[in-house]
Design a protein around this motif. Structure first.
Motif, short mmCIF file in Angstrom:
data_model
loop_
_atom_site.label_atom_id
_atom_site.label_comp_id
_atom_site.label_asym_id
_atom_site.label_seq_id
_atom_site.Cartn_x
_atom_site.Cartn_y
_atom_site.Cartn_z
N ALA A 250 15.82 -29.01 -7.50
CA ALA A 250 15.00 -30.12 -8.01
C ALA A 250 14.13 -29.60 -9.15
O ALA A 250 13.37 -28.65 -8.98
CB ALA A 250 14.14 -30.69 -6.88
N ALA A 251 14.24 -30.23 -10.30
CA ALA A 251 13.63 -29.71 -11.52
C ALA A 251 12.39 -30.51 -11.91
O ALA A 251 12.48 -31.69 -12.24
CB ALA A 251 14.64 -29.74 -12.67
N SER A 252 11.23 -29.85 -11.86
CA SER A 252 9.97 -30.46 -12.32
C SER A 252 9.73 -29.98 -13.75
O SER A 252 9.75 -28.78 -14.02
CB SER A 252 8.82 -30.02 -11.41
N PRO A 253 9.50 -30.90 -14.69
CA PRO A 253 9.51 -30.53 -16.11
C PRO A 253 8.28 -29.78 -16.60
O PRO A 253 7.16 -30.07 -16.21
CB PRO A 253 9.62 -31.90 -16.81
N LEU A 254 8.52 -28.81 -17.46
CA LEU A 254 7.52 -28.25 -18.37
C LEU A 254 7.86 -28.87 -19.72
O LEU A 254 8.97 -28.67 -20.23
CB LEU A 254 7.66 -26.73 -18.47
N TYR A 255 6.95 -29.65 -20.28
CA TYR A 255 7.35 -30.48 -21.42
C TYR A 255 6.25 -30.53 -22.47
O TYR A 255 5.11 -30.13 -22.24
CB TYR A 255 7.65 -31.90 -20.93
N LEU A 256 6.63 -31.04 -23.63
CA LEU A 256 5.65 -31.28 -24.68
C LEU A 256 5.96 -32.58 -25.40
O LEU A 256 7.09 -33.07 -25.40
CB LEU A 256 5.60 -30.10 -25.67
N LEU A 257 4.91 -33.12 -26.00
CA LEU A 257 4.98 -34.28 -26.89
C LEU A 257 4.34 -33.86 -28.20
O LEU A 257 3.15 -33.54 -28.24
CB LEU A 257 4.25 -35.47 -26.29
#
Length: 338
Positions: A250-257
């Protein structure tokens, strides 16, 4: 939970130099890599002319003046790059409608895309979010505690009644493994959530999980749902097995905008997320988006992502909170009845 009045007061009292909207980068990073990411980012920021401004909170308990940022209505007051983890405020419906869907953000791409990202569909087809890493949740299996029961091999297995009182869930305070709950709900509906909740023995911080798995601790079970980093950072007893779920971690995101209008000016910062995050040794356990380096993951590793259609059709932030509250109530009821 922090009270809104407290947060707003803190925002008003923050000095002008660090007031929300003044930073080139607002970054929340996972604790295991936070310090080294902060050092790399600050070195890049200081090398620019003029130097770039960053806000990278290090503590977990202090009031952050950026906490109410999702309520902002003025695009110009947003940091040029917002980077965070999980399904928090920047997935809220109102923030998404106000800023994400209006096209002010544009994603960045690595030189080489990690094939796990292509397989799982982690690249945003709308070109707004950039997922540059993930926290993968896998299983640690204590075969002594299972006492002859077969080890679960996929997420649906965890809902089987034979595992009643065997599952230890990653959870601390109000926080919980959001990717686990959202994927269970998406793939199996309410039974996926209620079935898992019925089998929960205890909640535990990830760092403690790795220490007690395989031990005689009273709150330890035979199955631990744990972030990959912690499973790989501890020497485990011989009767403990690391299981990568067959249907994917199960992949929990590390993200950017990133604001489209600022991408050229902030290219060195954005390049770190797209291509440099994987240079950090421990980042291997957060599966960087950049696929140019040899993988340290098992050859059969896969990622389980809720999917962009699910994100578009649901307020995943609100849904996460609803599922977490229901999950804790169900687990408490199951524990009382056991």
């Amino acid at each position: 939970m922090k009270r809104l009045e407290h947060l707003m007061q803190s925002w008003q009292q923050t000095d002008e130099a660090s007031a929300p909207g003044k930073a080139d980068l607002l970054l929340y990073a996972p604790c295991p890599v936070k310090l080294v990411v902060k050092e790399r980012i600050e070195a890049i920021a200081a090398a620019q002319n003029p130097a770039l401004t960053t806000h990278i909170p290090m503590g977990c308990t202090s009031v952050d003046p950026y906490d109410p940022l999702y309520m902002e209505t003025d695009e110009s007051r947003l940091p040029s790059v917002i980077a965070s983890i999980g399904y928090g405020d920047f997935w809220r419906g109102e923030f998404v409608r106000r800023f994400v869907q209006t096209g002010i953000f544009e994603s960045v791409q690595p030189r080489v895309l990690n094939p796990l990202y292509a397989e799982a569909g982690l690249v945003d087809p709308a070109g707004a979010y950039t997922i540059y890493g993930v926290t993968p949740y896998i299983f640690l299996i204590d075969h002594k505690k299972l006492d002859g029961l077969p080890a679960p091999r996929n997420w649906e297995d965890l809902t089987h009644p034979r595992y009643r009182g065997q599952v230890v869930m990653c959870g601390d305070g109000d926080d919980m493994a959001d990717a686990v709950l959202l994927n269970q709900y998406k793939d199996y509906g309410e039974p996926g959530v209620t079935g898992l909740a019925a089998n929960i023995k205890s909640f535990m911080h990830s760092s403690r999980m790795a220490k007690v798995c395989g031990s005689a601790a009273p709150d330890a079970g035979g199955i631990f749902i744990i972030p990959l980093f912690f499973a790989e950072s501890t020497k485990l007893p011989g009767h403990v097995e690391v299981v990568w779920p067959e249907d994917g971690a199960a992949a929990s995101p590390l993200y950017l905008l990133a604001k489209k209008s600022e991408k050229e000016r902030l290219a060195p910062l954005l390049n770190f997320f797209a291509n440099g995050f994987g240079d950090i040794g421990s980042a291997a356990w957060f599966v960087p988006m950049d696929g140019s380096r040899p993988s340290r993951l098992p050859h059969h590793a896969r990622l389980k992502w809720v999917g962009w259609d699910f994100v578009e059709n649901n307020d995943v932030n609100s849904l996460r909170d609803i599922l977490a509250l229901k999950f804790r109530r169900l687990q408490a009821g199951a524990a009382c009845g056991s």
